[in-house]
Design a protein around this motif. Structure first.
Motif, PDB file in Angstrom:
ATOM      1  N   ASP A  25       0.867  -1.180   0.000  1.00 45.96           N
ATOM      2  CA  ASP A  25       0.000   0.000   0.000  1.00 45.96           C
ATOM      3  C   ASP A  25       0.900   1.225   0.000  1.00 45.96           C
ATOM      4  OD1 ASP A  25      -2.261   1.545  -0.029  1.00 45.96           O
ATOM      5  OD2 ASP A  25      -3.014   0.898   1.919  1.00 45.96           O
ATOM      6  N   TYR A  26       0.295   2.402  -0.168  1.00 39.05           N
ATOM      7  CA  TYR A  26       1.064   3.634  -0.103  1.00 39.05           C
ATOM      8  C   TYR A  26       0.196   4.744   0.473  1.00 39.05           C
ATOM      9  CZ  TYR A  26      -1.420   5.420  -4.209  1.00 39.05           C
ATOM     10  OH  TYR A  26      -2.387   5.865  -5.073  1.00 39.05           O
ATOM     11  N   VAL A  27       0.859   5.736   1.056  1.00 38.09           N
ATOM     12  CA  VAL A  27       0.191   6.911   1.608  1.00 38.09           C
ATOM     13  C   VAL A  27       0.821   8.144   0.967  1.00 38.09           C
ATOM     14  CG1 VAL A  27      -0.286   8.282   3.667  1.00 38.09           C
ATOM     15  CG2 VAL A  27      -0.324   5.786   3.798  1.00 38.09           C
ATOM     16  N   ARG A  28      -0.027   9.039   0.486  1.00 35.66           N
ATOM     17  CA  ARG A  28       0.481  10.253  -0.136  1.00 35.66           C
ATOM     18  C   ARG A  28       0.714  11.349   0.889  1.00 35.66           C
ATOM     19  NH1 ARG A  28      -3.705  10.129  -5.270  1.00 35.66           N
ATOM     20  NH2 ARG A  28      -2.454   8.772  -6.608  1.00 35.66           N
ATOM     21  N   LYS A  29       1.856  12.004   0.797  1.00 40.81           N
ATOM     22  CA  LYS A  29       2.162  13.142   1.661  1.00 40.81           C
ATOM     23  C   LYS A  29       1.452  14.390   1.122  1.00 40.81           C
ATOM     24  CE  LYS A  29       6.856  11.575   2.804  1.00 40.81           C
ATOM     25  NZ  LYS A  29       8.282  11.950   2.737  1.00 40.81           N
ATOM     26  N   PRO A  30       0.992  15.270   1.986  1.00 42.42           N
ATOM     27  CA  PRO A  30       0.947  15.134   3.446  1.00 42.42           C
ATOM     28  C   PRO A  30      -0.179  14.195   3.851  1.00 42.42           C
ATOM     29  CG  PRO A  30      -0.105  17.178   2.783  1.00 42.42           C
ATOM     30  CD  PRO A  30       0.451  16.558   1.523  1.00 42.42           C
ATOM     31  N   PHE A  31       0.026  13.465   4.928  1.00 36.79           N
ATOM     32  CA  PHE A  31      -0.981  12.512   5.388  1.00 36.79           C
ATOM     33  C   PHE A  31      -1.282  12.770   6.859  1.00 36.79           C
ATOM     34  CE2 PHE A  31       3.241  10.539   5.548  1.00 36.79           C
ATOM     35  CZ  PHE A  31       3.371  10.279   6.907  1.00 36.79           C
ATOM     36  N   SER A  32      -2.434  12.302   7.297  1.00 40.78           N
ATOM     37  CA  SER A  32      -2.799  12.400   8.703  1.00 40.78           C
ATOM     38  C   SER A  32      -2.334  11.136   9.412  1.00 40.78           C
ATOM     39  CB  SER A  32      -4.312  12.559   8.869  1.00 40.78           C
ATOM     40  OG  SER A  32      -4.977  11.366   8.485  1.00 40.78           O
ATOM     41  N   MET A  33      -2.068  11.239  10.702  1.00 43.77           N
ATOM     42  CA  MET A  33      -1.667  10.063  11.460  1.00 43.77           C
ATOM     43  C   MET A  33      -2.789   9.038  11.493  1.00 43.77           C
ATOM     44  SD  MET A  33       1.428  10.320  12.156  1.00 43.77           S
ATOM     45  CE  MET A  33       1.388   8.753  13.007  1.00 43.77           C
ATOM     46  N   GLU A  34      -4.039   9.521  11.484  1.00 36.29           N
ATOM     47  CA  GLU A  34      -5.171   8.596  11.492  1.00 36.29           C
ATOM     48  C   GLU A  34      -5.162   7.717  10.246  1.00 36.29           C
ATOM     49  OE1 GLU A  34      -5.311  11.786  12.230  1.00 36.29           O
ATOM     50  OE2 GLU A  34      -5.817  11.651  14.352  1.00 36.29           O
ATOM     51  N   GLU A  35      -4.910   8.339   9.077  1.00 37.38           N
ATOM     52  CA  GLU A  35      -4.855   7.559   7.840  1.00 37.38           C
ATOM     53  C   GLU A  35      -3.703   6.566   7.877  1.00 37.38           C
ATOM     54  OE1 GLU A  35      -4.413   8.045   2.975  1.00 37.38           O
ATOM     55  OE2 GLU A  35      -4.062   9.777   4.276  1.00 37.38           O
ATOM     56  N   LEU A  36      -2.532   7.028   8.337  1.00 36.09           N
ATOM     57  CA  LEU A  36      -1.377   6.143   8.397  1.00 36.09           C
ATOM     58  C   LEU A  36      -1.653   4.946   9.297  1.00 36.09           C
ATOM     59  CD1 LEU A  36       1.581   5.587   7.670  1.00 36.09           C
ATOM     60  CD2 LEU A  36       2.237   6.956   9.663  1.00 36.09           C
ATOM     61  N   LEU A  37      -2.242   5.193  10.442  1.00 37.23           N
ATOM     62  CA  LEU A  37      -2.523   4.114  11.386  1.00 37.23           C
ATOM     63  C   LEU A  37      -3.529   3.108  10.823  1.00 37.23           C
ATOM     64  CD1 LEU A  37      -2.603   6.199  14.657  1.00 37.23           C
ATOM     65  CD2 LEU A  37      -1.083   4.264  14.218  1.00 37.23           C
ATOM     66  N   VAL A  38      -4.572   3.618  10.133  1.00 38.96           N
ATOM     67  CA  VAL A  38      -5.569   2.724   9.542  1.00 38.96           C
ATOM     68  C   VAL A  38      -4.934   1.825   8.498  1.00 38.96           C
ATOM     69  CG1 VAL A  38      -7.567   2.654   8.000  1.00 38.96           C
ATOM     70  CG2 VAL A  38      -7.610   4.127  10.013  1.00 38.96           C
ATOM     71  N   ARG A  39      -4.089   2.402   7.650  1.00 39.61           N
ATOM     72  CA  ARG A  39      -3.458   1.602   6.593  1.00 39.61           C
ATOM     73  C   ARG A  39      -2.480   0.591   7.189  1.00 39.61           C
ATOM     74  NH1 ARG A  39      -4.711   3.332   1.572  1.00 39.61           N
ATOM     75  NH2 ARG A  39      -5.579   5.423   1.362  1.00 39.61           N
ATOM     76  N   MET A  40      -1.751   1.004   8.218  1.00 44.88           N
ATOM     77  CA  MET A  40      -0.846   0.067   8.889  1.00 44.88           C
ATOM     78  C   MET A  40      -1.628  -1.086   9.502  1.00 44.88           C
ATOM     79  SD  MET A  40       1.814   2.724  10.744  1.00 44.88           S
ATOM     80  CE  MET A  40       2.650   1.426  11.657  1.00 44.88           C
ATOM     81  N   GLU A  41      -2.717  -0.769  10.189  1.00 46.52           N
ATOM     82  CA  GLU A  41      -3.536  -1.797  10.823  1.00 46.52           C
ATOM     83  C   GLU A  41      -4.089  -2.772   9.790  1.00 46.52           C
ATOM     84  OE1 GLU A  41      -7.527  -2.276  13.631  1.00 46.52           O
ATOM     85  OE2 GLU A  41      -6.989  -0.324  12.818  1.00 46.52           O
ATOM     86  N   ASN A  42      -4.543  -2.247   8.645  1.00 51.01           N
ATOM     87  CA  ASN A  42      -5.074  -3.121   7.596  1.00 51.01           C
ATOM     88  C   ASN A  42      -4.020  -4.110   7.113  1.00 51.01           C
ATOM     89  OD1 ASN A  42      -7.613  -1.966   7.576  1.00 51.01           O
ATOM     90  ND2 ASN A  42      -7.133  -0.508   5.966  1.00 51.01           N
ATOM     91  N   LEU A  43      -2.801  -3.613   6.873  1.00 54.78           N
ATOM     92  CA  LEU A  43      -1.745  -4.486   6.360  1.00 54.78           C
ATOM     93  C   LEU A  43      -1.325  -5.519   7.399  1.00 54.78           C
ATOM     94  CD1 LEU A  43       0.532  -1.983   4.379  1.00 54.78           C
ATOM     95  CD2 LEU A  43      -1.284  -3.467   3.529  1.00 54.78           C
ATOM     96  N   ILE A  44      -1.245  -5.094   8.663  1.00 58.82           N
ATOM     97  CA  ILE A  44      -0.885  -6.038   9.719  1.00 58.82           C
ATOM     98  C   ILE A  44      -1.940  -7.129   9.852  1.00 58.82           C
ATOM     99  CG2 ILE A  44      -0.589  -6.309  12.215  1.00 58.82           C
ATOM    100  CD1 ILE A  44       1.823  -5.123  10.844  1.00 58.82           C
ATOM    101  N   ASN A  45      -3.217  -6.739   9.796  1.00 58.60           N
ATOM    102  CA  ASN A  45      -4.302  -7.719   9.913  1.00 58.60           C
ATOM    103  C   ASN A  45      -4.253  -8.728   8.781  1.00 58.60           C
ATOM    104  OD1 ASN A  45      -5.338  -6.621  12.258  1.00 58.60           O
ATOM    105  ND2 ASN A  45      -6.791  -5.298  11.191  1.00 58.60           N
ATOM    106  N   LEU A  46      -3.943  -8.254   7.566  1.00 59.57           N
ATOM    107  CA  LEU A  46      -3.868  -9.158   6.417  1.00 59.57           C
ATOM    108  C   LEU A  46      -2.700 -10.120   6.535  1.00 59.57           C
ATOM    109  CD1 LEU A  46      -4.698  -6.682   3.506  1.00 59.57           C
ATOM    110  CD2 LEU A  46      -6.118  -8.554   4.326  1.00 59.57           C
ATOM    111  N   ALA A  47      -1.635  -9.666   7.212  1.00 57.07           N
ATOM    112  CA  ALA A  47      -0.434 -10.497   7.335  1.00 57.07           C
ATOM    113  C   ALA A  47      -0.464 -11.417   8.544  1.00 57.07           C
ATOM    114  CB  ALA A  47       0.804  -9.607   7.416  1.00 57.07           C
TER     115      ALA A  47
END
Length: 247
Positions: A98-120
């Motif tokens: 996945d990727y996050v475009r700058k500038p990003f919010s911490m909320e978006e970053l955390l959601v995307r991280m959580e999604n990838l961790i859950n999938l893995a």
């Protein structure tokens, strides 16, 4: 959760590092590939890698390729100021999940991280392996904000992207109407039927003949996109409507 973080902008990096640490994450921050050499070589010790794309010397895509070659199951999230679709595709081709475009919010970053961790989950953090990664667990439809996980797919409704997860993730850009219809199906998951009339009135605000034929076209498009996972199906209940099934 232990995070490998490579970012050459000190101010941004400190903000991200401190924000993630305040939530209980363990962050190893490096400013470039050379500084992060030990961490990159030991990527199997991490749960996820956050890689800035534009770095001095070796760029994030190249680092991602090296990590992916040794640790096929480690989630990789690229952080980039680039906005063109070809750059996003380059990230996926480099092994990113996945990727996050700058500038990003911490909320978006955390959601995307959580999604990838859950999938893995279940594969072990970054464990080296020669086998293909396990498919994402089928647990119906999981919703986090505007992110919908179902079967082996992730719908990012806000950015109109449908990602087929796996060893070589495949991302498809959706039209606004395709994303709307897919989201409506996902929201109706578990119901016996979603009526055609309801779909037409909600998306087109009119259930006339012309819009009804448009709906048929969009359903065919979505079926073609979802056929990569046979457990995800759009069933037609003739004369009534549809059922969206995730087995």
């Amino acid at each position: 959760m232990k995070v490998l973080y490579v970012e050459d902008e000190p101010l941004l990096a400190r903000i991200v590092k401190e924000s993630l640490e305040s939530r209980g994450l363990d962050i190893d921050w490096y400013t470039d590939a050379e500084a992060g050499k030990d961490g990159i070589l030991q990527a199997g010790n991490y749960d996820i890698a956050l890689l800035d794309v534009q770095l001095p010397g070796e760029d994030g895509f190249s680092i991602g390729r090296r990590i992916r070659a040794s640790f096929p199951r480690l989630p990789i999230l690229f952080l980039t100021a680039r906005v063109q679709a070809k750059d996003a595709l380059a990230g996926f081709e480099a092994g990113g999940n996945d990727y996050v475009r700058k500038p990003f919010s911490m909320e978006e970053l955390l959601v995307r991280m959580e999604n990838l961790i859950n999938l893995a989950e279940g594969s072990g953090p970054g464990s080296p392996t020669n086998s293909a990664p396990a498919a994402a667990p089928n647990v119906g439809v999981r919703v986090t904000g505007e992110i919908y996980e179902f079967g082996n797919f992730i719908l990012d409704y806000s950015n109109l992207r449908l990602t087929l997860v796996g060893e070589e993730p495949r991302v498809t850009s959706l039209s606004h109407r395709e994303a709307e219809l897919l989201r409506l199906f996902l929201q109706s998951h578990g119901e016996e039927v979603i009526e055609r009339k309801k779909i037409l009135l909600e998306l087109w605000h009119d259930d006339g003949f012309f819009n009804s034929r448009n709906l048929d076209v969009y359903v065919r498009k979505l079926r073609a996109l979802l056929e990569a996972d046979p457990k995800v199906r759009i069933l037609t209940l003739r004369g009534v409507g549809y059922r969206f099934v995730v087995e």
